[in-house]
Enzyme design. Structure first.
Site, PDB file in Angstrom:
ATOM      1  N   TYR A   1      51.555  35.657  33.504  1.00 46.82           N
ATOM      2  CA  TYR A   1      50.493  36.342  34.254  1.00 46.82           C
ATOM      3  C   TYR A   1      50.241  37.717  33.607  1.00 46.82           C
ATOM      4  CZ  TYR A   1      48.193  38.482  38.361  1.00 46.82           C
ATOM      5  OH  TYR A   1      47.324  39.124  39.207  1.00 46.82           O
TER       6      TYR A   1
ATOM      7  N   SER B   1      45.468  43.756  36.686  1.00 46.61           N
ATOM      8  CA  SER B   1      46.593  43.928  37.614  1.00 46.61           C
ATOM      9  C   SER B   1      47.515  44.988  37.025  1.00 46.61           C
ATOM     10  CB  SER B   1      47.359  42.608  37.728  1.00 46.61           C
ATOM     11  OG  SER B   1      48.664  42.823  38.230  1.00 46.61           O
TER      12      SER B   1
HETATM   13  N1  LIG Z   1      46.392  40.183  45.616  1.00 43.26           N
HETATM   14  C1  LIG Z   1      46.971  41.122  44.877  1.00 43.26           C
HETATM   15  O1  LIG Z   1      47.863  41.842  45.341  1.00 43.26           O
HETATM   16  C2  LIG Z   1      46.505  41.341  43.466  1.00 43.26           C
HETATM   17  C3  LIG Z   1      47.085  42.373  42.733  1.00 43.26           C
HETATM   18  C4  LIG Z   1      46.638  42.614  41.437  1.00 43.26           C
HETATM   19  C5  LIG Z   1      45.626  41.846  40.897  1.00 43.26           C
HETATM   20  N2  LIG Z   1      45.083  40.826  41.604  1.00 43.26           N
HETATM   21  C6  LIG Z   1      43.971  40.080  40.982  1.00 43.26           C
HETATM   22  O2  LIG Z   1      42.839  40.224  41.820  1.00 43.26           O
HETATM   23  C7  LIG Z   1      42.007  39.056  41.749  1.00 43.26           C
HETATM   24  C8  LIG Z   1      41.814  38.490  43.155  1.00 43.26           C
HETATM   25  O3  LIG Z   1      43.087  38.178  43.667  1.00 43.26           O
HETATM   26  P1  LIG Z   1      43.377  37.721  45.149  1.00 43.26           P
HETATM   27  O4  LIG Z   1      44.842  37.808  45.334  1.00 43.26           O
HETATM   28  O5  LIG Z   1      42.479  38.459  46.089  1.00 43.26           O
HETATM   29  O6  LIG Z   1      43.020  36.176  45.033  1.00 43.26           O
HETATM   30  P2  LIG Z   1      42.532  35.064  46.073  1.00 43.26           P
HETATM   31  O7  LIG Z   1      43.226  33.828  45.704  1.00 43.26           O
HETATM   32  O8  LIG Z   1      42.554  35.505  47.470  1.00 43.26           O
HETATM   33  O9  LIG Z   1      41.020  34.951  45.699  1.00 43.26           O
HETATM   34  C9  LIG Z   1      40.604  34.464  44.494  1.00 43.26           C
HETATM   35  C10 LIG Z   1      39.329  33.678  44.743  1.00 43.26           C
HETATM   36  O10 LIG Z   1      38.954  33.149  43.480  1.00 43.26           O
HETATM   37  C11 LIG Z   1      38.486  31.834  43.678  1.00 43.26           C
HETATM   38  N3  LIG Z   1      38.709  31.085  42.445  1.00 43.26           N
HETATM   39  C12 LIG Z   1      39.898  30.664  41.946  1.00 43.26           C
HETATM   40  N4  LIG Z   1      39.689  29.970  40.802  1.00 43.26           N
HETATM   41  C13 LIG Z   1      38.355  29.983  40.582  1.00 43.26           C
HETATM   42  C14 LIG Z   1      37.530  29.426  39.572  1.00 43.26           C
HETATM   43  N5  LIG Z   1      38.047  28.706  38.576  1.00 43.26           N
HETATM   44  N6  LIG Z   1      36.192  29.627  39.648  1.00 43.26           N
HETATM   45  C15 LIG Z   1      35.655  30.333  40.680  1.00 43.26           C
HETATM   46  N7  LIG Z   1      36.374  30.851  41.671  1.00 43.26           N
HETATM   47  C16 LIG Z   1      37.712  30.689  41.624  1.00 43.26           C
HETATM   48  C17 LIG Z   1      39.295  31.268  44.834  1.00 43.26           C
HETATM   49  O11 LIG Z   1      38.589  30.227  45.489  1.00 43.26           O
HETATM   50  C18 LIG Z   1      39.493  32.498  45.709  1.00 43.26           C
HETATM   51  O12 LIG Z   1      38.516  32.577  46.719  1.00 43.26           O
HETATM   52  C19 LIG Z   1      42.749  38.106  40.800  1.00 43.26           C
HETATM   53  O13 LIG Z   1      42.201  38.253  39.500  1.00 43.26           O
HETATM   54  C20 LIG Z   1      44.186  38.592  40.836  1.00 43.26           C
HETATM   55  O14 LIG Z   1      44.900  38.271  39.679  1.00 43.26           O
HETATM   56  C21 LIG Z   1      45.505  40.553  42.882  1.00 43.26           C
END
Ligand SMILES: NC(=O)c1ccc[n+]([C@@H]2O[C@H](COP(=O)([O-])OP(=O)(O)OC[C@H]3O[C@@H](n4cnc5c(N)ncnc54)[C@H](O)[C@@H]3O)[C@@H](O)[C@H]2O)c1
Length: 262
Positions: free
Chosen positions: A156, A143
């Site tokens: 985080y 991130s």
């Molecule tokens: N959304 C953002 O703006 C953003 C920005 C920067 C980084 N990120 C990173 O991107 C990645 C995805 O984020 P997102 O916001 O799309 O998340 P999200 O919550 O939409 O999706 C994450 C998925 O991971 C699955 N998951 C959670 N814990 C799990 C586990 N223990 N084992 C297997 N699956 C598991 C969930 O069921 C979910 O479907 C994350 O690592 C997050 O930190 C997100």
């Protein structure tokens, strides 16, 4: 023929409605067989059906990246079924919005078990197979918080900085085995879950996002999940054959923007 035709790719959290969806779709569009590893089975079924409807290849395994035995079983199954593992995308992640001194030990441990320990364990289980093949591409999703953060996000940020450090360490150690490892660091992504979070404190989600884009980004548009997915597909492919240990921001210029009017 796509750049990833014939490749087997695992995407943890690949059923997530935001970035997970974008990565799974774009890897499949480039020709990979995508194995979605998810806690949430209906979400995994949904993305697999979407990929298959487009003519792509996808399957899913129920798995929990915070449990070592679950990861070992999941990676073992992929190798047993497909005979190889070319791409590992560690995308599964959870958040924690809490001042560092207010978080409990349980909250810290839970965050670390998914966001950092889970990434390490998936790499640990995948690397021996990649060494046998003398090839493999690992892409870890961190991130923008890995380098710059804000109030309430300190823990985080610590996990995501850890992911970037771990990725560099893997790149340095296993490059000799033909294994590449890179970090992709998204900024604020236009996703349903972010809309839900913002709706909890802002009267207008659209207005809040428009203001964020103007104040915090260099580029004037919202980052889409596919933007992250296409970057991951590039790093997974031989087009990136000499790129390893990099941390690539998909942040529309969040890292390089200082606040101010000029
Ligand atoms: N959304 C953002 O703006 C953003 C920005 C920067 C980084 N990120 C990173 O991107 C990645 C995805 O984020 P997102 O916001 O799309 O998340 P999200 O919550 O939409 O999706 C994450 C998925 O991971 C699955 N998951 C959670 N814990 C799990 C586990 N223990 N084992 C297997 N699956 C598991 C969930 O069921 C979910 O479907 C994350 O690592 C997050 O930190 C997100």
């Amino acid at each position: 023929m796509g750049r990833l035709t014939g490749k087997i790719a695992i995407v943890t959290g690949g059923g997530g409605l935001g970035i997970g969806h974008g990565i799974s779709l774009e890897l499949a569009r480039d020709g990979a067989h995508v194995v979605v590893v998810e806690l949430d089975v209906p979400a995994a079924e949904k993305i697999c059906a979407r990929i298959q409807a487009e003519g792509g290849k996808a399957s899913f395994l129920q798995g929990d990246v915070s449990r070592a035995e679950s990861i070992r079983a999941m990676i073992g199954k992929v190798i047993e079924e497909h005979g190889r593992l070319d791409v590992l995308v560690n995308n599964a992640g959870i958040g924690l919005i809490r001042p560092p001194a207010d978080a409990s030990e349980e909250e810290f441990d839970r965050l670390m078990s998914v966001d950092l320990r889970g990434v390490w364990l998936c790499c640990k289980c995948a690397i021996p197979q990649m060494q046998r093949q003398n090839s493999g591409s690992i892409i870890n999703i961190a991130s923008v918080h890995s380098r710059a953060t804000m109030r309430n996000y300190g823990l985080y940020a610590a996990m995501k900085a850890g992911v970037a450090g771990l990725t560099r360490g893997i790149a340095a150690h296993y490059g000799k085995d033909g294994i590449r490892a890179n970090t992709v660091s998204p900024g604020l992504v236009d996703s349903p879950q972010n809309h839900e979070i913002i709706a909890q404190f802002a009267p207008s989600v659209e207005g809040w996002m428009r203001n964020f884009v103007e104040q915090a980004q260099a580029l004037p548009w919202l980052i889409q999940p596919q933007d992250v997915g296409r970057t991951v597909a590039f790093l997974a492919s031989d087009d990136a054959r000499s790129i390893t240990g990099a941390e690539i921001p998909v942040d529309a210029g969040t890292w390089i923007r200082l606040p101010g009017e000029n």
